[in-house]
Design an enzyme around this catalytic site. Structure first.
Site, short mmCIF file in Angstrom:
data_model
loop_
_atom_site.label_atom_id
_atom_site.label_comp_id
_atom_site.label_asym_id
_atom_site.label_seq_id
_atom_site.Cartn_x
_atom_site.Cartn_y
_atom_site.Cartn_z
N ARG A 1 4.57 -6.27 -5.93
CA ARG A 1 3.95 -5.32 -5.17
C ARG A 1 4.66 -5.39 -3.99
O ARG A 1 4.80 -3.78 -3.33
CB ARG A 1 2.40 -5.64 -4.98
CG ARG A 1 1.54 -5.61 -6.26
CD ARG A 1 0.48 -6.12 -6.16
NE ARG A 1 -0.69 -5.74 -5.23
CZ ARG A 1 -1.49 -6.88 -4.73
NH1 ARG A 1 -1.33 -7.91 -5.01
NH2 ARG A 1 -2.41 -6.10 -3.77
N ARG B 1 1.07 6.52 -2.17
CA ARG B 1 1.90 5.20 -2.03
C ARG B 1 3.54 5.66 -2.39
O ARG B 1 4.31 4.88 -2.49
CB ARG B 1 1.58 4.49 -3.36
CG ARG B 1 0.17 3.75 -3.07
CD ARG B 1 0.32 2.27 -2.57
NE ARG B 1 0.08 1.18 -3.40
CZ ARG B 1 -1.47 0.69 -3.24
NH1 ARG B 1 -2.23 1.32 -2.82
NH2 ARG B 1 -1.55 -0.48 -3.78
N ARG C 1 -6.51 -14.68 -1.13
CA ARG C 1 -7.57 -13.62 -1.15
C ARG C 1 -8.74 -13.87 -2.31
O ARG C 1 -8.28 -14.06 -3.31
CB ARG C 1 -6.79 -12.15 -1.32
CG ARG C 1 -7.88 -11.08 -1.62
CD ARG C 1 -7.47 -9.96 -0.92
NE ARG C 1 -6.29 -9.30 -2.08
CZ ARG C 1 -5.75 -8.19 -1.72
NH1 ARG C 1 -6.24 -7.49 -0.51
NH2 ARG C 1 -4.72 -7.68 -2.47
N ARG D 1 -8.18 -11.46 -7.61
CA ARG D 1 -7.51 -10.27 -8.45
C ARG D 1 -6.41 -10.74 -9.15
O ARG D 1 -5.50 -11.40 -8.89
CB ARG D 1 -7.09 -8.97 -7.41
CG ARG D 1 -8.13 -8.51 -6.52
CD ARG D 1 -7.82 -7.51 -5.62
NE ARG D 1 -6.60 -6.76 -5.72
CZ ARG D 1 -5.93 -6.05 -4.78
NH1 ARG D 1 -6.77 -5.60 -3.94
NH2 ARG D 1 -4.80 -5.15 -5.10
N LYS E 1 -5.57 -3.35 4.98
CA LYS E 1 -6.08 -1.86 5.09
C LYS E 1 -7.48 -1.93 4.61
O LYS E 1 -8.22 -1.22 5.06
CB LYS E 1 -5.04 -1.13 4.25
CG LYS E 1 -3.92 -1.16 4.42
CD LYS E 1 -2.90 -0.12 3.57
CE LYS E 1 -2.82 -0.43 1.98
NZ LYS E 1 -2.30 -1.71 2.04
P1 AMP Z 1 -4.69 -1.89 -3.83
O1 AMP Z 1 -5.95 -2.31 -3.81
O2 AMP Z 1 -4.46 -0.67 -3.00
O3 AMP Z 1 -3.81 -2.89 -3.39
O4 AMP Z 1 -4.24 -1.38 -5.40
C1 AMP Z 1 -4.13 -2.11 -6.33
C2 AMP Z 1 -3.31 -1.64 -7.54
O5 AMP Z 1 -3.84 -0.19 -7.79
C3 AMP Z 1 -1.90 -1.28 -7.12
O6 AMP Z 1 -0.96 -2.38 -7.12
C4 AMP Z 1 -1.56 -0.02 -8.09
O7 AMP Z 1 -1.48 -0.76 -9.38
C5 AMP Z 1 -2.86 0.57 -8.03
N1 AMP Z 1 -3.08 1.69 -7.04
C6 AMP Z 1 -3.79 1.83 -6.01
N2 AMP Z 1 -3.48 2.80 -5.29
C7 AMP Z 1 -2.43 3.61 -6.17
C8 AMP Z 1 -1.67 4.85 -5.87
N3 AMP Z 1 -2.01 5.35 -4.77
N4 AMP Z 1 -0.81 5.06 -6.69
C9 AMP Z 1 -0.47 4.34 -7.64
N5 AMP Z 1 -0.93 3.22 -7.91
C10 AMP Z 1 -2.25 2.98 -7.06
#
Ligand code: AMP
Length: 209
Positions: free
Chosen positions: A167, A89, A123, A156, A14
């Site tokens: 996740r 989410r 990654r 990360r 994404k």
């Molecule tokens: P991502 O980079 O989108 O994989 O997001 C990394 C982490 O940020 C996720 O595993 C969550 O802990 C937090 N996060 C990102 N977007 C959201 C969201 N919309 N709601 C809740 N937590 C989020």
């Protein structure tokens, strides 16, 4: 004014595709994950609150993420359209988003579990420009160094095995129900997310035509 949302499991591409599409079409790239990581890195109160959830691979509380998103979506560059990557989410977030903005399309990224795991564990990310590499499928020219910034790439904290498992299960339980929600609203389009970033970008462009 295109207002596009990307929904898909972690590792489905994404963020990479949002960056490509936003650049190609002059859209704002809104990533709640990036905004939260910036808050954590800056040590703001919100960042301090979000940190432990993120490191464990759990969702950050809805109200905190909504505050961050509401501010970002109100910025001038988002008024000409946006790609929203990583939000919503869960169903409560989808309902909150519907109160803030109408949407034109929701893209569902599809990739198998083993491919997601391989992408996530390989990654590496530039801490400066957020460019995403993969040690197997998309290595930088010099191992461990960003092609653009020359910065040392990092992994990360939530790309460690235990957090990856969390996740993926959070996605299955809380986020996947959104597919039905957006299908019912006739916004959902499904994207085959296999293959290289340029291949997926071409498929995505066709899907949005
Ligand atoms: P991502 O980079 O989108 O994989 O997001 C990394 C982490 O940020 C996720 O595993 C969550 O802990 C937090 N996060 C990102 N977007 C959201 C969201 N919309 N709601 C809740 N937590 C989020």
């Amino acid at each position: 004014m295109p207002r596009i949302v990307f929904v898909g499991p972690p590792g489905s591409g994404k963020g990479t595709q949002a960056a490509i599409l936003a650049k190609a079409q002059g859209l704002a790239h809104l990533s709640t994950g990036d905004l939260l990581r910036e808050a954590v890195a800056a040590g703001t109160p919100r960042g301090q609150q979000a940190r432990s959830y993120m490191e464990a691979g759990r969702l950050v509380p809805d109200d905190l993420v909504l505050q961050i998103l509401s501010e970002r979506i109100a910025a001038p560059d988002a008024q000409h359209g946006f790609v929203l990557d990583g939000y919503p989410r869960n169903l409560a977030q989808a309902e909150a988003l519907a109160r803030i903005t109408p949407l034109d399309a929701v893209i569902a990224f599809e990739l198998s579990f083993p491919e997601l795991e391989a992408r996530l564990s390989g990654r590496r990310v530039c801490p400066v420009c957020h460019t995403v590499y993969n040690i197997v499928t998309k290595p930088p020219a010099t191992p461990g160094v960003c092609d653009r910034e020359g910065a040392t790439l990092v992994q990360r904290p939530d790309d460690q095995p235990a957090a990856i498992r969390t996740r993926l299960s959070v996605y299955a339980e809380e986020t996947a129900p959104l597919l039905r929600y957006y299908q019912d609203r006739r916004l959902l389009r499904t994207l085959d997310a296999r293959g290289s970033a340029p291949d997926v970008a071409a498929r995505l462009a066709r899907l949005l035509r």
